[in-house]
Design an enzyme around this catalytic site. Structure first.
Site, mmCIF file in Angstrom:
data_model
loop_
_atom_site.group_PDB
_atom_site.id
_atom_site.type_symbol
_atom_site.label_atom_id
_atom_site.label_comp_id
_atom_site.label_asym_id
_atom_site.label_seq_id
_atom_site.Cartn_x
_atom_site.Cartn_y
_atom_site.Cartn_z
ATOM 1 N N ASP A 419 4.225 -3.621 -16.586
ATOM 2 C CA ASP A 419 3.420 -4.100 -15.564
ATOM 3 C C ASP A 419 2.499 -5.266 -15.864
ATOM 4 O O ASP A 419 2.266 -5.757 -16.794
ATOM 5 C CB ASP A 419 2.513 -2.697 -15.417
ATOM 6 C CG ASP A 419 1.480 -2.602 -14.197
ATOM 7 O OD1 ASP A 419 1.899 -3.266 -13.296
ATOM 8 O OD2 ASP A 419 0.401 -2.182 -14.422
ATOM 9 N N THR A 753 5.352 -5.827 -10.837
ATOM 10 C CA THR A 753 4.142 -5.492 -10.532
ATOM 11 C C THR A 753 3.810 -5.322 -8.829
ATOM 12 O O THR A 753 4.601 -5.828 -8.160
ATOM 13 C CB THR A 753 2.953 -6.714 -10.750
ATOM 14 O OG1 THR A 753 1.681 -6.399 -10.297
ATOM 15 C CG2 THR A 753 3.604 -7.996 -10.174
ATOM 16 N N GLY A 754 2.933 -4.544 -8.511
ATOM 17 C CA GLY A 754 2.568 -4.421 -7.124
ATOM 18 C C GLY A 754 1.603 -5.196 -6.451
ATOM 19 O O GLY A 754 1.420 -5.390 -5.204
ATOM 20 N N ASP A 755 1.121 -6.407 -7.219
ATOM 21 C CA ASP A 755 0.304 -7.393 -6.757
ATOM 22 C C ASP A 755 0.983 -8.471 -6.078
ATOM 23 O O ASP A 755 2.242 -8.413 -6.026
ATOM 24 C CB ASP A 755 -0.302 -7.859 -7.928
ATOM 25 C CG ASP A 755 -1.899 -8.330 -7.606
ATOM 26 O OD1 ASP A 755 -2.149 -8.412 -6.355
ATOM 27 O OD2 ASP A 755 -2.579 -7.960 -8.577
ATOM 28 N N ARG A 917 5.012 -7.132 -5.590
ATOM 29 C CA ARG A 917 4.753 -6.418 -4.455
ATOM 30 C C ARG A 917 5.995 -5.084 -4.579
ATOM 31 O O ARG A 917 6.738 -4.918 -3.536
ATOM 32 C CB ARG A 917 5.086 -7.269 -3.082
ATOM 33 C CG ARG A 917 4.292 -8.113 -2.863
ATOM 34 C CD ARG A 917 2.653 -7.474 -3.120
ATOM 35 N NE ARG A 917 2.627 -6.771 -1.784
ATOM 36 C CZ ARG A 917 1.757 -5.737 -1.400
ATOM 37 N NH1 ARG A 917 0.905 -5.435 -2.455
ATOM 38 N NH2 ARG A 917 1.465 -5.141 -0.320
ATOM 39 N N ASN A 946 1.457 4.542 -11.491
ATOM 40 C CA ASN A 946 2.396 3.622 -10.777
ATOM 41 C C ASN A 946 3.593 3.247 -11.773
ATOM 42 O O ASN A 946 4.614 2.816 -11.347
ATOM 43 C CB ASN A 946 2.022 2.516 -9.919
ATOM 44 C CG ASN A 946 1.229 1.579 -10.927
ATOM 45 O OD1 ASN A 946 0.360 1.861 -11.809
ATOM 46 N ND2 ASN A 946 1.064 0.260 -10.936
#
Length: 1413
Positions: A419, A753-755, A917, A946
C-alpha cells in the site's frame, strides 16, 4: 444519464464487473427496508439450508474468527488431517494396534501424534483468540441509536437495518448509512476514507434534499417512516443505486448520499444516518475476503514427499514380502525349530509379513521431524519478536510473528505488494522550497558556510554550493544572486561577480522563530528562510507579493475562527493546507470567505477580494484558477497547476521562465511535489465579454463541459509566471534503502493504492521505485504496444520475438496503470480472489468491456481494435518466449485468460508496477492474478482496513501498526511498525529461517535413511521375517532423544552468514526464490547419501564379523545390532559437524548431550535390574557394554565412520573448488547504473528526463459547493440548520469502558463580517453535471501527451491532450439544486456567509439536461 427506473447510476474509479452488472439487472432492487421499523424489516427471510430460513438482514455483529467453542475441535482436526503426514501416521497407528502384524508398540506413534496435534491446535487457538478479542473491541464500540424519541448510547453490535444513528465529529461510521441530515449547510458531511481507499483528502457526502428540508428535529426523525429500495449488498465501494419512497414520492439515491462503514466523520459536528447495510453486508466487509489457511511451499513439498515415501515403502514392503513368499518353505525346512503354531497358508503369512514390514519401515517418515519442525517455527518466530532492530521506540511497537508456520516462506518471496498511504508515506505534507522570480528559496534559517565556487550543470546554468556541498539555484546567466549565498569571490572567466547584499534587518537567532512579528503565524511551521522573509516584509518585490497573495486566494480551504489570532484551516487535501499555511506564516493570512468574496490579511492590512469566477480543478485541466476584483477595482486572474499546463499558457518565455523550469527539474530530482503559479491582469472590457460567453456556455444543455472548458481556455492565456512551490510528501524512514535492497534481492515491488495517479507516481520516484532512466508504460503506452502487434503482420505471423528486440535485457521498464484498466484484466478471477485455477465459463463481450460507464453504445472502432490487440498479445508473448509454454493454451483458454496471462507476463518483465485508483477487492485480485500465472511467493503489506483482503490473499500478509487502526495487523501473519523493517524481516530472518529449515529437513532425511535402511538389508539375512535389527528402545528414542539436539540446533541457530552480511549481500536471497536448498533433487541426494551410509555401516560390519567366533566376535544378533547402531549414530553426528557453519557453545553442548543421553539410556535399558523386571521388553542385556569393551570392535566402528565421512568431505571440497560463481542476474535484478536503451519508435518518450513532479491531491467538485453557497453557513434561524441547535440527550446506559464522551451540545462559531462592499457584478454560473468531451481520434482516453521541452530561445512548453468528465465551477450566483454535483472531492466544513456583499445575477432553476433526465 438516468436509467429506465429513474435512478442515476454512479461509478467512481473503476468499471463494474459483468457479474455485478448482471446481478444488478436481475436483483430488481430487492433490498427493501423501512426506517424505525424493526418489525417490518425482520419479516424478510432468505433460504438457509434445505427448508430452513433465516433473517435476510444481518445484524451489525462482526465475526472474523475461524472457530467458536463448538466448532474448534472438529474444524481444527479437519484442517490438520488435510496434511498427508497426519493421515499417514494415523494409518500406521491403526496398523500397530493389530497384534497379528504389529512389530512396534502402538503408543510409540500415538503419543507423538497427539503431541503434534495439540501443538498445532494450540497455535491456531492462540491466533484465533486474538481475532475474537479484536471482534469484541469492534462490536462493543459505542454509538447513538434512535430509540423511541431520543438517542440512546448502544453498542455497534446492537445496530440493525432500518435504525437511525447519530454521529459526531471524529466518529467512525458503524455501518453503511443513508445520510439523512447534518448540522452542516445543505446537510453536507465530510468524511475521511483513508481506511477504505487509502486517499487522504476529505470527501463530502450530502443528504437527499427531501430529508435535508424535512428532518429538522429529532421528533421528526423519530416519526420518519421512509422506505429505501436499493440494490443487493455488493463489493463496489464507489457504486450505489436506490431510491427513497416517502409520502407517496420517490427520490433517487446514489453513492454521494451514503456513508460507508469504516469512514471517519471530519469537520462535521453532528450527522444522522439510516442503516442500509449492516455487518457482513457492508461494502467494506464484502471487500475483506475470507480467512484461508496458509501453508508454506516447503510444507506443500513435504506433503508430496510423504506421499512419495509412502508409495516407496509399499513397493519395498511388497518386494520383501515376495522374498518371504519364496523363502518361507525353505526356511522352515532348514530351521525345524520354527514354531509349528503358524498354521496359516503361505499367502496369509505373506500378507501379514507385508504389513509387518510396512510398520517396521514406517519410521522412514519420522514423527519426530514434524514435531521438531513446529518447535523450529516457534523458535524462529520468537527470534523475530525479540529482534531489537525491528523495535520502534517512538510508538513502543515491537515486531510480532502472529503466524509461526510461514517463517521459511519469508525467505522465498518473489513479489511484494505494498500500500502507499501510511505504508510508504507518513501522510505528512511539508512546505520545503519555493521558486519566485527564478530564485529558489530553500528551507534554511541562515547559512554559515562559504560558497565553494560555481559548478556548471548539464543544463548550462550555474549552481552555487555552500561549504556543506548543498546546491542552490539562483545565479542563472546574470540573474540576481540567490537568497542563501554569502559573499563570494568573482567567478573568473564569466564576466560577473557574486555578491551578497547586507541584511536590511537583523537576522533572528537560530533558537528564535523568524515569525514572531506575525501574530497569525503557525508555530509548528518548519520552513525557515530569512532572505525570503526579508523580501516579503520589504514589500518591494512585486513577484513576491503576488506569489503569496495567490496562495492566500487561489484555493478552496475553509476556516474556523476558534481563536481570532489563530484561524484553523480545514482543507480537502493536505497539499492545499500546507500552501495556505505557508502564505499565512509569511504574512498573507486567509481569514474568511463567503460565496463571492475572500478576505486576506496582508502584512497586517485586511483586504477583501470579490470572487468573480472559480475555474475548478480536475484531473483533465490540472490547474485551478480564481478571477477576483481587488479593493482598488482591478481584476486579476490567479492560476496554479502543473508545470506542463502552466508553461504553455504563458505570455512570454524568458530567463525567469527558464530558470524556474530548471528549478522544477531540480525539485523533480528531489521527488518534491510541485505546483506552478501564474497570474495576469484582466481589463474590464475583456472580462465583460468573457462573462457573457461564460454565461452562455453554462446554460447549454449539451456539451456544457466542453463549452466551459473552451471558455476557461480563453481566459487562462497570456499568463505571467510567478514561480513554483515544492511540497514534500514525507516517506517513512528507510523506505528508499529497503526498496533498493529488495530489488537487489530480485524481489519485485508493486505499489497498489487507491490514490490518484500523479501522487502514486511521485511517491514511486521518491522511494526510488521508479527512476529517470526507466521506460514507464502507462495505459497509453500499453495500448501502443498492442497496436504495434496488431499492425505488424510479419511479427504476428512469424513470431520472431519482436518484444525481445523492443525490450533489450538492459532496458528498465516500469508500468503505471489504474483500476479502470485492471477491471478488464481480472474478470476470470472475480468470483474468488484466491483461486489459482482458471475459470473456463467466463464470457464477456470484449467490445463492451472496454467502454466507459455510460458509453456502452459509443466508440465501437476503438473497442474492437483494442479487443483484437488483446487477442494477439498472448500469441505474441508466447512467440517471443516471454509467455509460458502451455500446450494448446490458446485453444483451451478463453480470451480473458489469454489477456490476463499476457498482462502478467508483460508486468513481470517490468522492474516496478504501480496500480492506482484500485479498490480493496482489486488489490486482492491483482495478488491472485500474479499467484495464478507466476507461481511465486507473494507478500502483501499494508496498514488499513482497505488492505485486509490483499493481506489475506497473499501467501504472507504483513500488517503495519499505523494511525489507520489495527485491522491490518489483526488479519496479518506478521506485524511491523515501519516499512523499513521489512528488509530485515525478509533478508535476515526470512533467509535464515529458510536456510535452517532446508538444512534441517535434508539432514533429517539423511539421518533417518542412514540408520533405518539397515532394516531392509537385515531382512535379506533374517529370512524376510520383518524382525527388527535394532533394539526396540533404540528405534523409539533415536529420533526423539539420541539425535535430537544437533538437528534442533541446526533448525534454530544455524547461520551461513551474519545478519550484517545478509543485508550487505541481498543477492544471497535469490537461492530461496529458486528453491535451491530443498527440492526434489536435494531430497534424492539425501536419500542416496543416507542409503550409502547405511550400506557401509551394515555390510562392513557384516564383512568383518563374517565367520568369526570367540569372546571378541560380534557375529551374534545383539552385538551386531549394537555395532551397527553405534556406527550409524556416530556417522550422522559427524555429518552434523561437517554441515554446521555457525559454531557456538550451544552446538558443542548439543553434541555432548546427545552422546550422554545415548550412554545413560542404553545403560539403563540394558541393565540387569530392568531385564529381571521384563525380559521381553528389555532383552539386550549388557549388549553395548560387551561391544565397547573390545578395542577391535571399536576399530570397526571407527572404520565405518571414516568410510562415511572422508569420501563425503572430499567430494564437497572438490565441488566447491570447481563450482562457478553465480552469474549476475541482470534481467532479474538490474543494477541502478544501467542506462535505458531506446525502445521501439511507438514507445519512445519525448524526454528521458522526468519533465514534471506535479502531484496534487485535489479533484473537482469542491469549488462548485463554494460558488453555490452550499458549503457556507447561513444566518442562524434558517430551517435547514435547525438541527444545529438540537440538544442530543445523553443517556448513561452503558458501562464507562465502552462509552465515548458524547457531544451533548455544540456551540457553533461563525466567521463573517459586514460592512464590505464589492464592486461590479458577480457572474452567474451553472455548475451542472458536464457532458463528456468528444474523444480525440487515435489518442487514449484521459492521458497527457507531453511535448519536448524547448531550448532557451524557444522557451519551454508542450502539448497536453487531455479528456475529462466535468468542468470546474465558476463563482457568482447560486446554481439551482438540479445543478449540484454528486460525488467528487471533499471540502471542509464551512463558515457563515456574512453580509459581505449582496447576491447578484440570481436566476431561477434551469431545465434539466438530457444527461439528468
Amino acid at each position: 444519464m438516468r436509467d429506465a427506473r429513474g435512478f442515476r447510476p454512479t461509478s467512481m474509479g473503476s468499471l463494474a464487473s459483468r457479474e455485478d452488472l448482471e446481478q444488478e439487472k436481475t436483483s430488481a432492487f430487492t433490498w427493501e427496508l423501512e426506517a424505525n421499523s424493526r418489525d417490518y424489516n425482520s419479516q424478510f427471510k432468505e433460504k438457509s439450508f434445505l427448508c430452513w430460513q433465516r433473517r435476510k438482514y444481518k445484524s451489525n455483529v462482526i465475526h472474523t474468527a475461524k472457530y467458536d467453542v463448538f466448532s474448534f475441535l472438529p474444524l481444527n482436526l479437519y484442517e490438520q488431517f488435510h496434511r498427508v503426514s497426519n493421515l499417514y501416521f494415523l494409518f500406521i497407528i491403526i496398523l500397530q494396534g493389530l497384534p497379528e502384524i504389529s512389530t512396534l508398540p502402538w503408543f510409540t506413534l500415538f503419543v507423538p501424534l497427539i503431541c503434534l496435534l495439540v501443538i498445532r491446535a494450540t497455535r491456531d487457538l492462540v491466533d484465533d483468540i486474538g481475532r475474537h478479542r479484536s471482534d469484541r473491541i469492534i462490536n462493543n464500540r459505542p454509538c447513538q441509536i434512535l430509540v423511541g424519541k431520543s438517542f440512546l448510547w448502544r453498542k455497534w453490535e446492537d445496530l440493525y437495518v432500518g435504525d437511525v444513528v447519530c454521529l459526531h465529529k471524529d466518529n467512525i461510521v458503524p455501518a453503511d448509512l443513508l445520510l439523512l441530515a447534518s448540522t452542516e449547510p445543505s446537510s453536507l458531511c465530510y468524511v475521511e476514507t483513508a481506511d477504505i481507499d487509502g486517499e487522504t483528502n476529505l470527501k463530502f457526502r450530502q443528504a437527499p434534499p427531501v430529508t435535508h428540508h424535512e428532518l429538522t428535529s429529532i421528533r421528526k426523525m423519530a416519526s420518519f417512516q421512509g422506505k429505501v429500495v436499493c440494490e443487493e449488498p455488493n463489493s463496489r465501494l464507489h457504486h450505489f443505486v436506490g431510491c427513497l419512497e416517502w409520502n407517496g414520492r420517490k427520490h433517487p439515491l446514489d453513492i454521494s448520499n451514503v456513508l460507508l462503514r469504516g469512514c471517519k466523520v471530519r469537520n462535521t459536528d453532528t450527522c444522522y444516518g439510516l442503516v442500509i447495510y449492516a455487518g457482513f453486508d457492508t461494502k467494506i466487509m464484502r471487500n475483506c475476503g475470507k480467512i484461508h489457511p496458509k501453508r508454506s511451499r516447503i510444507d506443500l513439498l513435504l506433503n508430496r514427499l510423504v506421499a512419495l515415501i509412502f508409495l516407496s515403502l509399499v513397493l519395498i514392503s511388497v518386494a520383501l514380502s515376495l522374498g518371504f513368499w519364496f523363502k518361507v518353505k525353505e526356511f522352515k525346512a532348514k530351521h525345524h525349530y520354527v514354531s509349528p503354531r503358524h498354521v496359516q497358508s503361505v499367502a496369509a503369512e505373506t500378507f501379514l509379513t507385508f504389513w509387518g514390514f510396512f510398520i517396521l519401515l514406517s519410521v522412514m517418515v519420522p514423527m519426530a521431524m514434524f514435531i521438531m519442525v513446529e518447535f523450529i517455527y516457534l523458535g524462529n518466530s520468537m527470534f523475530i519478536n525479540w529482534d531489537v532492530h525491528m523495535y520502534y521506540a517512538p510508538q513502543d511497537v515491537p515486531a510480532k510473528a502472529r503466524s509461526t508456520s510461514l517463517n521459511d516462506q519469508l525467505g522465498q518471496v518473489g513479489y511484494v505488494f505494498s500500500d502507499k498511504t501510511g505504508t510508504l508515506t507518513q501522510n505528512v505534507m511539508t512546505f520545503k522550497k519555493c521558486c519566485i522570480g527564478g530564485i529558489v528559496y530553500e528551507a534554511r534559517a541562515r547559512l554559515s558556510g562559504r560558497l565553494s565556487g560555481p559548478r556548471k550543470p548539464a543544463s548550462g546554468g550555474w549552481v552555487l554550493r555552500d561549504a556543506r556541498g548543498r546546491g542552490s539555484w539562483g545565479l542563472k546567466l546574470g540573474l540576481s544572486p540567490g537568497p542563501d549565498e554569502e559573499e563570494a569571490a568573482p567567478c573568473k572567466g564569466w564576466g560577473w561577480a557574486v555578491t551578497h547584499p547586507e541584511p536590511a534587518c537583523p537576522l533572528p537567532t537560530p533558537q528564535g522563530s523568524p515569525y514572531l512579528w506575525n501574530k497569525f503565524a503557525d508555530g509548528k511551521f518548519p520552513y525557515r528562510n530569512v532572505e525570503l522573509l526579508r523580501a516579503v516584509r520589504g514589500r518591494t518585490d512585486e513577484a513576491v507579493r503576488e506569489f503569496w497573495r495567490l496562495l492566500a486566494i487561489c484555493h478552496t480551504v475553509m476556516v474556523q475562527e476558534k481563536d481570532p489570532d489563530q484561524p484553523v484551516y480545514q482543507a480537502a487535501s493536505p497539499d492545499e493546507e500546507a500552501l495556505v499555511t505557508a502564505a499565512r506564516n509569511f504574512g498573507y493570512v486567509f481569514v474568511a470567505r463567503t460565496r463571492d468574496s475572500i478576505t486576506v490579511m496582508e502584512l497586517g492590512d485586511e483586504r477583501v477580494y470579490q470572487v468573480l469566477a472559480m475555474m475548478d480543478f480536475n484531473s483533465m485541466r490540472k490547474r485551478m484558477s480564481v478571477l477576483v476584483r481587488n479593493p482598488e477595482g482591478a481584476i486579476y486572474l490567479y492560476t496554479k497547476g502543473a508545470d506542463v499546463v502552466i508553461f504553455e499558457r504563458l505570455s512570454k518565455k524568458g530567463m525567469t521562465e527558464w530558470t524556474t523550469e530548471e528549478a522544477l527539474a531540480s525539485f523533480a530530482e528531489e521527488t518534491l511535489r510541485t505546483l506552478c503559479l501564474a497570474y495576469k491582469r484582466v481589463d474590464e472590457d475583456t472580462y465583460e465579454e468573457w462573462r457573457q460567453r461564460h454565461r452562455e456556455a453554462s446554460l447549454r444543455l449539451q456539451n456544457r463541459a466542453h463549452a466551459l472548458h473552451q471558455v476557461y481556455e480563453e481566459m487562462e492565456k497570456g499568463l505571467q509566471l510567478l514561480g513554483a512551490t515544492a511540497i514534500e510528501d514525507r516517506l517513512q524512514d528507510g523506505v528508499c534503502d529497503t526498496i533498493r535492497c529488495l530489488k537487489q534481492g530480485n524481489i519485485k515491488v508493486w505499489v497498489l493504492t487507491g490514490d490518484k495517479q500523479e501522487t502514486a507516481v511521485n511517491i514511486g520516484f521518491a522511494c526510488q521505485l521508479l527512476s529517470e532512466n526507466m521506460l514507464i508504460l502507462e495505459e497509453k503506452e500499453i495500448t501502443r504496444i498492442l497496436e504495434a502487434y496488431w499492425g505488424s503482420n510479419d511479427g504476428l505471423l512469424a513470431g520472431r520475438g519482436p518484444l525481445q528486440s523492443r525490450f533489450p535485457q538492459q532496458t528498465k521498464v516500469a508500468m503505471v496503470i489504474n483500476g479502470e484498466f485492471l477491471d478488464q484484466l481480472l474478470l476470470s478471477l472475480r468470483k474468488e480472489p484466491r483461486a489459482l485455477v482458471r475459470d473456463e465459463d467466463v464470457d464477456v463481450d470484449v467490445e463492451e468491456a472496454w467502454q466507459e460507464p455510460g458509453e456502452r453504445t459509443t466508440n465501437f472502432p476503438r473497442a474492437q481494435r483494442v479487443s483484437l490487440m488483446w487477442r494477439t498479445l498472448g500469441t505474441q508473448l508466447r512467440g517471443t518466449g516471454l509467455g509460458p509454454r502451455v500446450k494448446d493454451s490458446g485453444a483451451r483458454d478463453g480470451p480473458e485468460v489469454r489477456r490476463e496471462r499476457a498482462f502478467v507476463e508483460l508486468a513481470a518483465r517490468c522492474q516496478a508496477v504501480i496500480c492506482c485508483r484500485v479498490t480493496p477487492k482489486q488489490k486482492a485480485l491483482i495478488v491472485a492474478l500474479v499467484k495464478k500465472y507466476q507461481r511465486v511467493v507473494t507478500l502483501a503489506i499494508g496498514d488499513g482496513a482497505n488492505d485486509v483482503n490483499m493481506i489475506k490473499t497473499a501467501d504472507i500478509g504483513v500488517g503495519l501498526a499505523g494511525p489507520e487502526g489495527m485491522q491490518a495487523v489483526q488479519n496479518s501473519d506478521y506485524a511491523l511498525a515501519q516499512f523499513c523493517f521489512l528488509k530485515r524481516l525478509l533478508l535476515v530472518h526470512g533467509r535464515w529461517s529458510y536456510v535452517r529449515v532446508c538444512k534441517f529437513l535434508r539432514y533429517f532425511v539423511y539421518k533417518t535413511l542412514a540408520s533405518m535402511m539397515a532394516q531392509v538389508w537385515f531382512a535379506f539375512y533374517s529370512g524376510f521375517t520383518a524382525q527388527p535389527l535394532y533394539e526396540g528402545w533404540f528405534l523409539a528414542l533415536f529420533n526423539l532423544l539420541f539425535s535430537t539436539l544437533p538437528v534442533l540446533y541446526i533448525g534454530l541457530f544455524e547461520q551461513d552468514v551474519s545478519a550484517e552480511r545478509s543485508l550487505e549481500l541481498p543477492q544471497l536471497y535469490i537461492a530461496g526464490q529458486k528453491d535451491e536448498l530443498f527440492n526434489y533433487w536435494v531430497f534424492l541426494q539425501a536419500l542416496a547419501h543416507g542409503t550409502a551410509t547405511s550400506l557401509v555401516n551394515f555390510f562392513v560390519t557384516l564383512w568383518v564379523s563374517h565367520d568369526s567366533a570367540g569372546p571378541t566376535s560380534f557375529s551374534d544378533y545383539q552385538s551386531f545390532s549394537a555395532v551397527v547402531a553405534l556406527s550409524s549414530l556416530l556417522s550422522i553426528t559427524m555429518e552434523a559437524i561437517l554441515i554446521i557453519k555457525y559454531w557456538t557453545a550451544l552446538s558443542v553442548l548439543a553434541m555432548l548431550l546427545s552422546f550422554c543421553f545415548y550412554m545413560v539410556v542404553t545403560w539403563g535399558c540394558q541393565s540387569f535390574w530392568l531385564f529381571q523386571i521384563s525380559p521381553e521388553t528389555f532383552p539386550f542385556l549388557y549388549a553395548d557394554r560387551n561391544v565397547l569393551s573390545h578395542p577391535s570392535i571399536l576399530l570397526v566402528i571407527l572404520l565405518n565412520v571414516s568410510l562415511n565421512t572422508l569420501p563425503t568431505l572430499a567430494l564437497r571440497v572438490i565441488y566447491q573448488a570447481l563450482e562457478k560463481p553465480r552469474p549476475k542476474e541482470v534481467e532479474e535484478a538490474p543494477s541502478e547504473d544501467i542506462t535505458a536503451v531506446e525502445a521501439a519508435p511507438y514507445l519512445r518518450r519525448e524526454s528521458r528526463r522526468r519533465h514534471s513532479s506535479y502531484a496534487f491531491s485535489h479533484r473537482e467538485g469542491y469549488a462548485e459547493l463554494i460558488t453555490q453557497g452550499t458549503i457556507l453557513r447561513r444566518a442562524p434561524g434558517v430551517d435547514s440548520d435547525m438541527l444545529m441547535g438540537q440538544i442530543i440527550p445523553c443517556h448513561e446506559e452503558l458501562s464507562p469502558s465502552i462509552q465515548e464522551s458524547p457531544r451533548c451540545s455544540r456551540k457553533m462559531s461563525f466567521l463573517g463580517k459586514t460592512g464590505h462592499q464589492h464592486r461590479g457584478k458577480v457572474s452567474s454560473r451553472d455548475g451542472g453535471r458536464a457532458a463528456r468531451r468528444p474523444q480525440i481520434p487515435g489518442s487514449p482516453r484521459g492521458l497527457a501527451v507531453r511535448g519536448v521541452p524547448g531550448d532557451v530561445a524557444g522557451g519551454a512548453g508542450g502539448l497536453t491532450v487531455v479528456q475529462g468528465e466535468r468542468a470546474g465551477a465558476v463563482g457568482g450566483s447560486p446554481a439551482p439544486p438540479a445543478a449540484r454535483g454528486r460525488g467528487g472531492q471533499g471540502v471542509p466544513r464551512g463558515v457563515t456567509a456574512g453580509a459581505r456583499g449582496g447576491r447578484s445575477g440570481a436566476r431561477g432553476p434551469r431545465p434539466p439536461t438530457p444527461e439528468e433526465q
